[in-house]
Enzyme design. Structure first.
Site, PDB file in Angstrom:
ATOM      1  N   ALA A  45       0.820  -1.213   0.000  1.00 13.61           N
ATOM      2  CA  ALA A  45       0.000   0.000   0.000  1.00 13.61           C
ATOM      3  C   ALA A  45       0.854   1.264   0.000  1.00 13.61           C
ATOM      4  O   ALA A  45       0.597   2.199  -0.771  1.00 13.61           O
ATOM      5  CB  ALA A  45      -0.933  -0.002   1.208  1.00 13.61           C
ATOM      6  N   GLU A  46       1.869   1.311   0.856  1.00  9.46           N
ATOM      7  CA  GLU A  46       2.704   2.512   0.891  1.00  9.46           C
ATOM      8  C   GLU A  46       3.472   2.685  -0.413  1.00  9.46           C
ATOM      9  O   GLU A  46       3.668   3.802  -0.888  1.00  9.46           O
ATOM     10  CB  GLU A  46       3.677   2.484   2.067  1.00  9.46           C
ATOM     11  CG  GLU A  46       4.462   3.782   2.161  1.00  9.46           C
ATOM     12  CD  GLU A  46       5.302   3.903   3.407  1.00  9.46           C
ATOM     13  OE1 GLU A  46       6.372   4.531   3.304  1.00  9.46           O
ATOM     14  OE2 GLU A  46       4.908   3.385   4.452  1.00  9.46           O
ATOM     15  N   THR A  47       3.875   1.590  -1.017  1.00  2.98           N
ATOM     16  CA  THR A  47       4.572   1.665  -2.293  1.00  2.98           C
ATOM     17  C   THR A  47       3.651   2.228  -3.373  1.00  2.98           C
ATOM     18  O   THR A  47       4.039   3.115  -4.135  1.00  2.98           O
ATOM     19  CB  THR A  47       5.105   0.279  -2.703  1.00  2.98           C
ATOM     20  OG1 THR A  47       5.983  -0.195  -1.670  1.00  2.98           O
ATOM     21  CG2 THR A  47       5.857   0.335  -4.016  1.00  2.98           C
ATOM     22  N   SER A  50       3.144   5.980  -2.621  1.00  3.86           N
ATOM     23  CA  SER A  50       4.351   6.774  -2.875  1.00  3.86           C
ATOM     24  C   SER A  50       4.642   6.895  -4.370  1.00  3.86           C
ATOM     25  O   SER A  50       5.022   7.966  -4.849  1.00  3.86           O
ATOM     26  CB  SER A  50       5.553   6.161  -2.159  1.00  3.86           C
ATOM     27  OG  SER A  50       5.387   6.259  -0.762  1.00  3.86           O
TER      28      SER A  50
END
Length: 132
Positions: A45-47, A50
């Site tokens: 999710a963070e990837t 970002s």
């Protein structure tokens, strides 16, 4: 080797409005009980958030980069194999903070939902940067 290569994360679609990533569920990302480690959902999710945020910044022609500062992930269903797909979409694109909703699916079924906040920072070269 970066984390994307290490986990086998592939970019399916990269856009400021929608970014989609895929990742195979290998034994190396499972808990001892044989199910996907929850941290992997957060990494995915963070990837996605970002990458989407940095694509947005590219369209703004800025010298800043976006990096994650907060993530909240809810695991909705256990995963034991197959391929995960994460889809991010912006909730708010502010001047310093960008917020993305990321939904992770497997075979069309939702397995996790995340809210990821990224912040802008000045692009710098660090002695810790991978120069390869």
């Amino acid at each position: 080797m970066n984390i994307l290569e290490h986990l086998g994360i592939q970019t399916v679609q990269l856009d400021a409005k929608t970014t989609i990533l895929e990742m195979p569920v290998a034994d190396t990302v499972k808990q001892p009980f044989g199910i996907l480690h929850g941290g992997v959902n957060s990494v995915l999710a963070e990837t996605a958030a970002s990458l989407a945020a940095n694509e947005f910044l590219r369209t703004q022609q800025t010298q800043q980069v976006a990096v994650g500062v907060n993530i909240q992930t809810n695991h909705l269903r256990a995963v034991t194999g197959g391929v995960l797909q994460a889809k991010s979409s912006p909730v708010r694109l502010g001047r310093q903070l960008l917020v993305y909703q990321v939904t992770t699916f497997q075979k069309g079924s939702q397995v996790a939902t995340s809210l990821s906040t990224v912040t802008l920072t000045v692009k710098t070269v660090s002695k810790y940067s991978d120069k390869s």
